[in-house]
Design an enzyme around this catalytic site. Sequence first.
Site, mmCIF file in Angstrom:
data_model
loop_
_atom_site.group_PDB
_atom_site.id
_atom_site.type_symbol
_atom_site.label_atom_id
_atom_site.label_comp_id
_atom_site.label_asym_id
_atom_site.label_seq_id
_atom_site.Cartn_x
_atom_site.Cartn_y
_atom_site.Cartn_z
ATOM 1 N N LYS A 174 -7.722 8.773 19.235
ATOM 2 C CA LYS A 174 -7.529 9.972 18.407
ATOM 3 C C LYS A 174 -7.384 11.190 19.316
ATOM 4 O O LYS A 174 -8.123 11.333 20.293
ATOM 5 C CB LYS A 174 -8.734 10.138 17.483
ATOM 6 N N SER A 179 -10.215 12.399 8.916
ATOM 7 C CA SER A 179 -9.187 12.952 9.773
ATOM 8 C C SER A 179 -8.629 11.965 10.798
ATOM 9 O O SER A 179 -7.593 12.236 11.393
ATOM 10 C CB SER A 179 -9.726 14.170 10.519
ATOM 11 N N SER A 225 -14.799 10.836 8.801
ATOM 12 C CA SER A 225 -13.429 10.705 9.302
ATOM 13 C C SER A 225 -13.079 9.390 9.968
ATOM 14 O O SER A 225 -11.913 9.162 10.272
ATOM 15 C CB SER A 225 -13.109 11.841 10.260
HETATM 16 N N1 GLN Z 1 -13.365 15.478 5.589
HETATM 17 C C1 GLN Z 1 -14.436 16.121 6.280
HETATM 18 C C2 GLN Z 1 -13.998 17.496 6.710
HETATM 19 O O1 GLN Z 1 -12.941 17.868 6.374
HETATM 20 C C3 GLN Z 1 -14.894 15.301 7.451
HETATM 21 C C4 GLN Z 1 -14.007 15.387 8.627
HETATM 22 C C5 GLN Z 1 -14.481 14.596 9.792
HETATM 23 O O2 GLN Z 1 -15.310 13.698 9.655
HETATM 24 N N2 GLN Z 1 -13.981 14.961 10.944
HETATM 25 O O3 GLN Z 1 -14.681 18.203 7.389
#
Ligand code: GLN
Length: 484
Positions: free
Chosen positions: A78, A153, A177
Amino acid sequence: MRLNELTIHQAHELLSQGRISSVELTRAVLERIEQVDGRVRAYLLTTPEAALNSAEAADRRRAQGEDHPLLGIPLAIKDVLCTRGVQTTCGSRILQGFVPPFDATAVSKLLDAGSVLLGKTNTDEFAMGSSTENSGYFVTHNPWNLARVPGGSSGGSAAAVAADECLGALGTDTGGSVRQPAAFCGVAGLKPTYGRVSRYGLVAFASSLDQVGTLGKDVTDCAILLQAIAGHDPKDSTSARLPVPDYLSALCPNVAGIRLGVPKEYFVEGMQPEVEGAVHAALDVWADLGAEAIEVSLPHTDYAVPVYYLLAPAEASANLARYDGVRYGFSVPGAQDIWDAYRKTRQRGFGPEVKRRIMLGTYALSAGYYDAYYLKAQKARTLIKQDFDRAFERCDALIVPTAPTTAFRIGEKTEDPLQMYLTDIFTLSLNLAGLCGMAIPCGMANGLPIGLQILGDAYDEETILRVAYAYEQATDWHLRRPQL
Ligand code: GLN
């Protein structure tokens, strides 16, 4: 079966028997990327030449008698993890052109083991999002249905694994994420306990929540990847000084007597009925294997969304202050003075979701509001953690859905940030409590995968791996692959 379709452990077996070479394996994966990534768009950048060079090096190491489950295995990273000499953007325009002079610890551990890095995968900008639609570059598509999101994400990493464009991948999980995109793409995703894996070289979003996680085609592959990246790191003072257990030996299909908690707050009104049905059917599978289901309560679950969406933006607003157009990446030329340069760079470099969070976070931290928002949220975070402490007195792991629905349509929630935030209701609490969790596929609805989560106590990755492995051995959801 084509080589790119192998799991890590299958490929390792063939490599160590000398039946395939890492160069052949890497070529097969690169060809697959060439074929399908124009449609999936999982990768922000690939490094085919470097990949083939490290595959050759891995083959040489193996010829000299070395062996490691990741030696010669092609993996994706990532794009929030720093890679030396390879551009790292966090899916943000503001980091365009940033080439880190060092590797994140998780990445250097993979490289030491001899794995082959294929490239950097797409992500919501600075990992802020649940669909990968907040990337500053382009949207990634779900390999099961290209009109749907892959989740986020770490949507690029999950899509790459699901589409056989890599054998495994690293993601990061601040509020779900790794787990949510794993569920949306029908792969396995593990978020380790906060402190289990070094965050050194992981570009910070919300430092008290961020954790590096693994995405694989099955539970065994997640265990192999975790084994490689876990452990104390002197470069990260929040990484735990604890010995790393042997995760592969935790993979035993016997769960007789294991107590699985089922928190009633995770089966809410409005969730997709097929998702609820699939999780209950999975509980029956574990019951047949001798596990015991226990109803538990996590009464502060309702606070997870508001607490997370105060604390994560508060931390992000501080962490993102460093992007000033001077030190990293993108910078707007021709500014009148330093303030003008900061303003213009941040205005053009950051996307709307990042700006929204910086404003929210700055507000929550400002004098006069700090006690009412940030401090209050910290107190509620403790209550959420205490809910888990009580539940783990009575059970070994908890079984819950990963997301209330299967993958939604691209564009469906982009106009309404609150709807997007609500998709995280089942994943956020775990990060707030700092515990570990794993998502695995447990069904299909309308051609889309359904995922469930196994939540574990702090530093007890072994139990969740064991519970997941037993389920996987008894079912075949993990064997399904999208047709592309
Ligand atoms: N969806 C969550 C956010 O927008 C978690 C994102 C993540 O785990 N990086 O913050």
